[in-house]
Design a protein around this motif. Structure first.
Motif, PDB file in Angstrom:
ATOM      1  N   LEU A  13      -4.057   1.193  -3.839  1.00  0.00           N
ATOM      2  CA  LEU A  13      -2.710   0.961  -4.348  1.00  0.00           C
ATOM      3  C   LEU A  13      -2.506   1.749  -5.630  1.00  0.00           C
ATOM      4  O   LEU A  13      -3.456   1.941  -6.396  1.00  0.00           O
ATOM      5  N   PRO A  14      -1.281   2.173  -5.878  1.00  0.00           N
ATOM      6  CA  PRO A  14      -1.027   2.818  -7.166  1.00  0.00           C
ATOM      7  C   PRO A  14      -1.326   1.831  -8.295  1.00  0.00           C
ATOM      8  O   PRO A  14      -1.129   0.626  -8.156  1.00  0.00           O
ATOM      9  N   SER A  15      -1.805   2.336  -9.408  1.00  0.00           N
ATOM     10  CA  SER A  15      -2.179   1.450 -10.507  1.00  0.00           C
ATOM     11  C   SER A  15      -0.960   0.933 -11.279  1.00  0.00           C
ATOM     12  O   SER A  15      -1.005  -0.130 -11.876  1.00  0.00           O
ATOM     13  N   ARG A  16       0.129   1.665 -11.238  1.00  0.00           N
ATOM     14  CA  ARG A  16       1.316   1.271 -11.998  1.00  0.00           C
ATOM     15  C   ARG A  16       2.095   0.206 -11.232  1.00  0.00           C
ATOM     16  O   ARG A  16       2.359   0.337 -10.048  1.00  0.00           O
ATOM     17  N   GLU A  17       2.444  -0.841 -11.933  1.00  0.00           N
ATOM     18  CA  GLU A  17       3.207  -1.931 -11.330  1.00  0.00           C
ATOM     19  C   GLU A  17       4.596  -1.976 -11.967  1.00  0.00           C
ATOM     20  O   GLU A  17       4.731  -1.984 -13.183  1.00  0.00           O
ATOM     21  N   LEU A  18       5.617  -1.969 -11.140  1.00  0.00           N
ATOM     22  CA  LEU A  18       6.999  -2.056 -11.599  1.00  0.00           C
ATOM     23  C   LEU A  18       7.374  -3.533 -11.580  1.00  0.00           C
ATOM     24  O   LEU A  18       7.376  -4.168 -10.529  1.00  0.00           O
ATOM     25  N   MET A  38      14.894 -12.914  -0.317  1.00  0.00           N
ATOM     26  CA  MET A  38      14.665 -12.618   1.102  1.00  0.00           C
ATOM     27  C   MET A  38      13.235 -12.181   1.384  1.00  0.00           C
ATOM     28  O   MET A  38      12.657 -12.559   2.397  1.00  0.00           O
ATOM     29  N   SER A  39      12.659 -11.375   0.493  1.00  0.00           N
ATOM     30  CA  SER A  39      11.357 -10.783   0.779  1.00  0.00           C
ATOM     31  C   SER A  39      10.188 -11.494   0.115  1.00  0.00           C
ATOM     32  O   SER A  39       9.052 -11.361   0.559  1.00  0.00           O
ATOM     33  N   GLY A  40      10.460 -12.186  -0.992  1.00  0.00           N
ATOM     34  CA  GLY A  40       9.384 -12.806  -1.745  1.00  0.00           C
ATOM     35  C   GLY A  40       8.659 -11.827  -2.659  1.00  0.00           C
ATOM     36  O   GLY A  40       7.725 -12.188  -3.359  1.00  0.00           O
ATOM     37  N   ILE A  41       9.107 -10.589  -2.661  1.00  0.00           N
ATOM     38  CA  ILE A  41       8.472  -9.561  -3.482  1.00  0.00           C
ATOM     39  C   ILE A  41       9.026  -9.625  -4.901  1.00  0.00           C
ATOM     40  O   ILE A  41      10.223  -9.545  -5.109  1.00  0.00           O
ATOM     41  N   ARG A  42       8.135  -9.796  -5.873  1.00  0.00           N
ATOM     42  CA  ARG A  42       8.554  -9.886  -7.272  1.00  0.00           C
ATOM     43  C   ARG A  42       8.125  -8.661  -8.080  1.00  0.00           C
ATOM     44  O   ARG A  42       8.720  -8.350  -9.084  1.00  0.00           O
ATOM     45  N   ASN A  43       7.075  -7.988  -7.659  1.00  0.00           N
ATOM     46  CA  ASN A  43       6.591  -6.783  -8.330  1.00  0.00           C
ATOM     47  C   ASN A  43       6.331  -5.724  -7.276  1.00  0.00           C
ATOM     48  O   ASN A  43       6.021  -6.034  -6.127  1.00  0.00           O
ATOM     49  N   ARG A  44       6.438  -4.484  -7.697  1.00  0.00           N
ATOM     50  CA  ARG A  44       6.204  -3.376  -6.779  1.00  0.00           C
ATOM     51  C   ARG A  44       5.196  -2.417  -7.403  1.00  0.00           C
ATOM     52  O   ARG A  44       5.181  -2.229  -8.607  1.00  0.00           O
ATOM     53  N   ARG A  45       4.402  -1.815  -6.571  1.00  0.00           N
ATOM     54  CA  ARG A  45       3.471  -0.782  -7.024  1.00  0.00           C
ATOM     55  C   ARG A  45       4.169   0.561  -6.845  1.00  0.00           C
ATOM     56  O   ARG A  45       4.760   0.825  -5.790  1.00  0.00           O
ATOM     57  N   VAL A  46       4.115   1.389  -7.848  1.00  0.00           N
ATOM     58  CA  VAL A  46       4.728   2.713  -7.778  1.00  0.00           C
ATOM     59  C   VAL A  46       3.726   3.757  -8.271  1.00  0.00           C
ATOM     60  O   VAL A  46       2.900   3.477  -9.137  1.00  0.00           O
ATOM     61  N   VAL A  47       3.820   4.937  -7.698  1.00  0.00           N
ATOM     62  CA  VAL A  47       2.898   5.992  -8.104  1.00  0.00           C
ATOM     63  C   VAL A  47       3.259   6.496  -9.493  1.00  0.00           C
ATOM     64  O   VAL A  47       4.411   6.461  -9.914  1.00  0.00           O
ATOM     65  N   SER A  48       2.260   6.948 -10.196  1.00  0.00           N
ATOM     66  CA  SER A  48       2.458   7.564 -11.504  1.00  0.00           C
ATOM     67  C   SER A  48       2.950   8.991 -11.298  1.00  0.00           C
ATOM     68  O   SER A  48       2.738   9.571 -10.224  1.00  0.00           O
ATOM     69  N   PRO A  49       3.577   9.572 -12.307  1.00  0.00           N
ATOM     70  CA  PRO A  49       3.995  10.974 -12.167  1.00  0.00           C
ATOM     71  C   PRO A  49       2.795  11.849 -11.795  1.00  0.00           C
ATOM     72  O   PRO A  49       1.723  11.743 -12.382  1.00  0.00           O
ATOM     73  N   GLY A  50       2.970  12.672 -10.791  1.00  0.00           N
ATOM     74  CA  GLY A  50       1.902  13.564 -10.356  1.00  0.00           C
ATOM     75  C   GLY A  50       0.980  12.967  -9.310  1.00  0.00           C
ATOM     76  O   GLY A  50       0.190  13.682  -8.702  1.00  0.00           O
ATOM     77  N   GLN A  51       1.060  11.662  -9.075  1.00  0.00           N
ATOM     78  CA  GLN A  51       0.208  11.023  -8.069  1.00  0.00           C
ATOM     79  C   GLN A  51       0.872  11.162  -6.703  1.00  0.00           C
ATOM     80  O   GLN A  51       2.081  11.012  -6.576  1.00  0.00           O
ATOM     81  N   ALA A  59      -8.655   7.974  -2.487  1.00  0.00           N
ATOM     82  CA  ALA A  59      -9.210   6.797  -3.125  1.00  0.00           C
ATOM     83  C   ALA A  59      -9.624   5.744  -2.099  1.00  0.00           C
ATOM     84  O   ALA A  59     -10.678   5.120  -2.202  1.00  0.00           O
ATOM     85  N   ALA A  60      -8.807   5.570  -1.065  1.00  0.00           N
ATOM     86  CA  ALA A  60      -9.144   4.624  -0.001  1.00  0.00           C
ATOM     87  C   ALA A  60     -10.368   5.085   0.769  1.00  0.00           C
ATOM     88  O   ALA A  60     -11.277   4.300   1.065  1.00  0.00           O
TER      89      ALA A  60
END
Length: 66
Positions: A13-18, A38-51, A59-60
Motif C-alpha cells: 500500500l502507498p505509505s501516504r494516507e489521505l 455508503m462505503s464505510g471508507i474514512r481514510n484513503r491511501r494515495v501514492v506520493s509524488p513520483g511513486q 514492493a509486493a
C-alpha cells in the motif's frame, strides 16, 4: 491439460494516507459524508509524488516468500 496453483499472495500500500478531513476540505462535507456512509471508507491511501504502480508491485513482490 495443465493446471496452475496459486502459491502466495502479497500486497503493498502507498505509505501516504489521505485523511477524511483532507478529503472533506477538497470535495466538501456533503459529498464526503455520503461516500463515507455508503462505503464505510474514512481514510484513503494515495501514492506520493513520483511513486508509481510498478513501485508498489515491486514492493509486493519483495514480500513474497522465496
Amino acid at each position: 491439460m495443465r493446471s496452475s496453483n496459486l502459491r502466495a499472495v502479497a500486497h503493498a500500500l502507498p505509505s501516504r494516507e489521505l485523511s477524511y478531513a483532507e478529503v472533506e476540505a477538497r470535495f466538501g462535507v456533503k459529498e464526503t459524508a455520503s461516500i463515507a456512509k455508503m462505503s464505510g471508507i474514512r481514510n484513503r491511501r494515495v501514492v506520493s509524488p513520483g511513486q508509481t504502480a510498478s513501485d508498489l508491485a515491486l514492493a509486493a513482490a519483495q514480500r513474497l516468500p522465496a
